[in-house]
Scaffold this active site. Structure first.
Site, PDB file in Angstrom:
ATOM      1  N   GLY A  18     -14.505  57.784  34.544  1.00 64.95           N
ATOM      2  CA  GLY A  18     -14.385  58.649  35.708  1.00 64.95           C
ATOM      3  C   GLY A  18     -15.387  59.779  35.690  1.00 64.95           C
ATOM      4  O   GLY A  18     -16.532  59.617  35.261  1.00 64.95           O
ATOM      5  N   TYR A 155       0.646  63.601  43.291  1.00 62.37           N
ATOM      6  CA  TYR A 155      -0.677  64.094  42.893  1.00 62.37           C
ATOM      7  C   TYR A 155      -0.842  65.554  43.305  1.00 62.37           C
ATOM      8  O   TYR A 155      -1.245  66.401  42.499  1.00 62.37           O
ATOM      9  CB  TYR A 155      -1.761  63.231  43.526  1.00 62.37           C
ATOM     10  CG  TYR A 155      -3.157  63.571  43.072  1.00 62.37           C
ATOM     11  CD1 TYR A 155      -3.582  63.233  41.791  1.00 62.37           C
ATOM     12  CD2 TYR A 155      -4.052  64.226  43.914  1.00 62.37           C
ATOM     13  CE1 TYR A 155      -4.873  63.542  41.361  1.00 62.37           C
ATOM     14  CE2 TYR A 155      -5.335  64.527  43.491  1.00 62.37           C
ATOM     15  CZ  TYR A 155      -5.742  64.187  42.221  1.00 62.37           C
ATOM     16  OH  TYR A 155      -7.013  64.492  41.799  1.00 62.37           O
ATOM     17  N   PRO A 185     -12.193  69.742  42.016  1.00 62.71           N
ATOM     18  CA  PRO A 185     -13.155  68.914  42.748  1.00 62.71           C
ATOM     19  C   PRO A 185     -12.581  68.414  44.062  1.00 62.71           C
ATOM     20  O   PRO A 185     -11.356  68.274  44.234  1.00 62.71           O
ATOM     21  CB  PRO A 185     -13.417  67.741  41.799  1.00 62.71           C
ATOM     22  CG  PRO A 185     -12.834  68.147  40.479  1.00 62.71           C
ATOM     23  CD  PRO A 185     -11.710  69.080  40.814  1.00 62.71           C
ATOM     24  N   GLY A 186     -13.490  68.108  44.975  1.00 62.73           N
ATOM     25  CA  GLY A 186     -13.130  67.374  46.171  1.00 62.73           C
ATOM     26  C   GLY A 186     -13.317  65.892  45.910  1.00 62.73           C
ATOM     27  O   GLY A 186     -12.857  65.377  44.891  1.00 62.73           O
TER      28      GLY A 186
END
Length: 251
Positions: A18, A155, A185-186
């Site tokens: 990731g 989430y 983060p986006g």
């Protein structure tokens, strides 16, 4: 307080893939030793091999962030092999694409256990040695979902909790030389991001660009410098401005 050494031992959880590909690379490029911890030991080993092949320093470790015993075993292994750490990056996490009625209690709790209780376990375990050294950095990888809310409640709730944990820990680390921050983060260019989301970037992100893992890594590396000593308890958004125009009801 200044850094005790120029090269730090940095523990990164979820390091096997990731956005950690970029985080690991930028930390190693800054001269730090990256301790790659992941549930998948083979992935951690591959991550460490990528770093060493590029001329950096890294070691792999197995870690289940949902287990107190595994976290304690990691601490023992790290202490034996490299000594104390100076920085912790809590990047291990999951995105469970379930709406409210799709969740049962166990699945909702599992997401919280990985994304929120996991970082708590690591901070509780490694925090005392950072305090003892009189200097340390804790970086929690949160999300803009914790700021804006999101379609997937487990989430969003876990990331909101993680950001609030970051702020709350300022009391515990007051005056110790240890700072605690969250990176939010986006949309990041990883395999976790489905094509439907990628297709909406130009519509929903003012820069019209997806965030790269290397950008996340660059911000993490900066937070380890003395220039970042006064950044503490912050949610650092790296989203191209998406948070400012986010609409929860625009699916």
């Amino acid at each position: 307080m200044t850094r005790p050494v120029s090269s730090l031992n940095v523990l990164v959880t979820g390091a096997g893939g990731g956005m950690c590909v970029g985080i690991n690379a930028r930390l190693a490029a800054a001269g730090h030793t990256v301790l790659c911890a992941d549930l998948n030991l083979a992935a951690a080993e591959a991550a460490a091999e990528r770093i060493t092949a590029a001329g950096g320093r890294a070691l792999p470790f197995e870690l289940n962030v949902s287990s107190d015993e595994s976290v304690a075993a990691l601490h023992a292994a790290v202490s034996e092999q490299v000594g104390p750490i100076q920085a912790l990056v809590n990047a291990a996490g999951i995105l469970d694409r379930k709406y409210l009625q799709d969740h049962d209690t166990a699945s909702f709790q599992f997401a919280l256990d990985i994304n929120l209780t996991g970082p708590f376990r690591l901070i509780r375990e490694f925090g005392p040695e950072l305090v003892e050294q009189g200097w340390g950095r804790i970086i929690n990888i949160s999300s803009i979902a914790g700021v804006t809310g999101y379609h997937y409640p487990s989430y969003a709730a876990s990331k909101a909790g993680l950001s609030n944990l970051t702020r709350s820990l300022l009391v515990d680390f007051w005056g110790t030389g240890v700072t605690v921050n969250s990176i939010c983060p986006g949309v990041v260019d990883t395999a976790m991001v489905i094509q439907e989301v990628r297709d909406q970037v130009k519509k929903k992100v003012p820069t019209e660009q997806i965030v790269t893992p290397e950008e996340i890594g660059a911000l993490a590396a900066f937070l380890l410098t003395d220039d970042a000593r006064s950044i503490n308890g912050a949610d650092l958004l790296i989203d191209g401005g998406a948070t400012q125009v986010f609409s929860l009801f625009d699916r």
